[in-house]
Design an enzyme around this catalytic site. Structure first.
Site, mmCIF file in Angstrom:
data_model
loop_
_atom_site.group_PDB
_atom_site.id
_atom_site.type_symbol
_atom_site.label_atom_id
_atom_site.label_comp_id
_atom_site.label_asym_id
_atom_site.label_seq_id
_atom_site.Cartn_x
_atom_site.Cartn_y
_atom_site.Cartn_z
ATOM 1 N N CYS A 138 0.813 -1.234 0.000
ATOM 2 C CA CYS A 138 0.000 0.000 0.000
ATOM 3 C C CYS A 138 0.840 1.275 0.000
ATOM 4 C CB CYS A 138 -0.933 -0.013 1.213
ATOM 5 S SG CYS A 138 -0.106 -0.494 2.732
ATOM 6 N N HIS A 252 -2.943 6.258 4.769
ATOM 7 C CA HIS A 252 -1.523 6.475 5.045
ATOM 8 C C HIS A 252 -1.111 7.861 4.532
ATOM 9 C CE1 HIS A 252 -1.217 2.354 6.060
ATOM 10 N NE2 HIS A 252 -0.497 1.892 5.058
#
Ligand code: A2P
Length: 352
Positions: A138, A252
């Site tokens: 990711c 994130h």
């Protein structure tokens, strides 16, 4: 020519359907009106017989097995590395195209590691019959969306990245741990960490993956380095990463210091970013409004901002430089995992 291209009503399996990414696959199928035939929701034996609501009706979860993969055209795996290592080769041998969200096959030489906006053309060469395609980590996906347009336009010599990673990267149980620890602390208690090695609520700590005693890098940092190099096809880019967990739920953030191959003005860098697919520029200096994890949560686009000439850069008389700083925020469950895999599936099926 992909074995899937133009296939009508493909049989689709979601392996890890009860997990954080598995559920996002279903939300995205619905949102994107993804056309499929039979849908198999697969998870561990613990979840077999349970039901998940999808497109207005309850679907029964089945235990993952060889039989459950029979006749599957497209299998989206997000059940961890050991499940992928065991079952992805079985699914592909049985004729499915597997898009694997784990790290199990990413660095295998014959396996394409794909971010569709960056190297989606690799998918056009996937032949008929089974195959395994790897979804990058990711943090790598989110980083690549911002770095790739800069590389295309100016070249990149090196990049230094620091991450601020959400609990979701460690799955649904980690998200629940953050919620319950937060309640415990607010009630005056002292939480006991279970999923993470450190208390997650109200804390910032080095990424929970194993640290290599020789290099001092943790697995997440090494993945970012190796995967960026594989996607760009070589070791010429110097890249370094520090991966940190923060107590956010599902997006994130990354702070990036990038040195370009050529000099550029800040407006040219901004333009390259704002024109790029999958990215949205959020860069309001006057309003101090930039990407945040909440602003990126639930969004397909990765947000980029704080675009500025790096403090340590040499500038010419016109203010042009080679080193810039950026701040990125991307939904880890969406573009960092489920959305990227679905975009791969859509391209293989000729939908994108
Ligand atoms: P289950 O809910 O039955 O444990 P997350 O990444 O959010 O933790 O989700 C992990 C997913 O992987 C869940 O759907 C989980 O199912 C699934 N899973 C875990 N172990 C296995 C296994 N041995 N076989 C199949 N699915 C598994």
């Amino acid at each position: 020519m992909s074995g899937l291209r133009g296939k009508r009503d493909p049989v689709v399996a979601i392996v890890g359907a009860t997990g954080a990414v598995g559920r996002e696959f279903l939300a995205l199928f619905e949102e994107r009106a993804f056309g499929h035939g039979e849908l198999r929701l697969l998870a561990s034996a613990r979840s077999a017989g349970g039901e998940i609501a999808y497109r207005g009706r309850a679907h029964t979860v089945r235990a993952l097995s060889r039989e459950a993969l029979e006749g599957v055209d497209l299998a989206l795996f997000s059940a961890g590395g050991s499940v992928s290592r065991e079952y992805a080769p079985i699914a592909s041998e049985m004729g499915a195209v597997v898009v694997d969200n784990s790290s199990a096959f990413r660095m295998e030489p014959g396996v394409a590691l794909v971010v569709p906006e960056v190297n989606g053309a690799l998918l056009d060469g996937i032949g008929a019959g089974g195959a395994i395609i790897a979804n990058p980590n990711c943090s790598t996906i989110i980083l690549m969306l911002a770095l790739h347009p800069l590389r295309e336009r100016f070249g990149i010599e090196r990049a230094i990245v620091s991450t601020y990673q959400a609990a979701s990267g460690a799955g649904a149980a980690a998200m629940e741990e953050l919620r319950s620890q937060t309640r415990t602390v607010l009630d005056g208690g002292a939480p006991e960490p279970k999923v993470f090695p450190e208390v997650c609520a109200f804390n910032v700590f080095s990424h929970n993956s194993k640290v290599d005693e020789a290099t001092g890098r943790n697995v997440e940092e090494q993945k970012m380095i190796d995967e960026v190099r594989k996607i760009w096809g070589g070791d010429s880019v110097r890249i370094s990463a520090t991966c940190i967990r923060v107590p956010t739920l599902r997006a994130h953030c990354e702070s990036v210091h990038v040195t370009l191959g050529n000099t550029a003005g800040v407006d040219e860098v901004r333009r390259a970013l704002s024109d790029a697919p999958g990215l949205e520029l959020v860069d309001d200096r006057a309003g101090n409004r930039f990407p945040t994890s909440l602003r990126a949560s639930g969004r397909d686009a990765v947000l980029v901002g704080r675009v500025r000439v790096a403090g340590d850069a040499e500038t010419d008389g016109a203010g042009r430089a080679r080193s810039f700083e950026l701040f990125i925020a991307g939904d880890q469950i969406r573009k960092g995992a489920a959305l990227n895999a679905i975009q791969i599936g859509e391209r293989l099926l000729g939908m994108a």
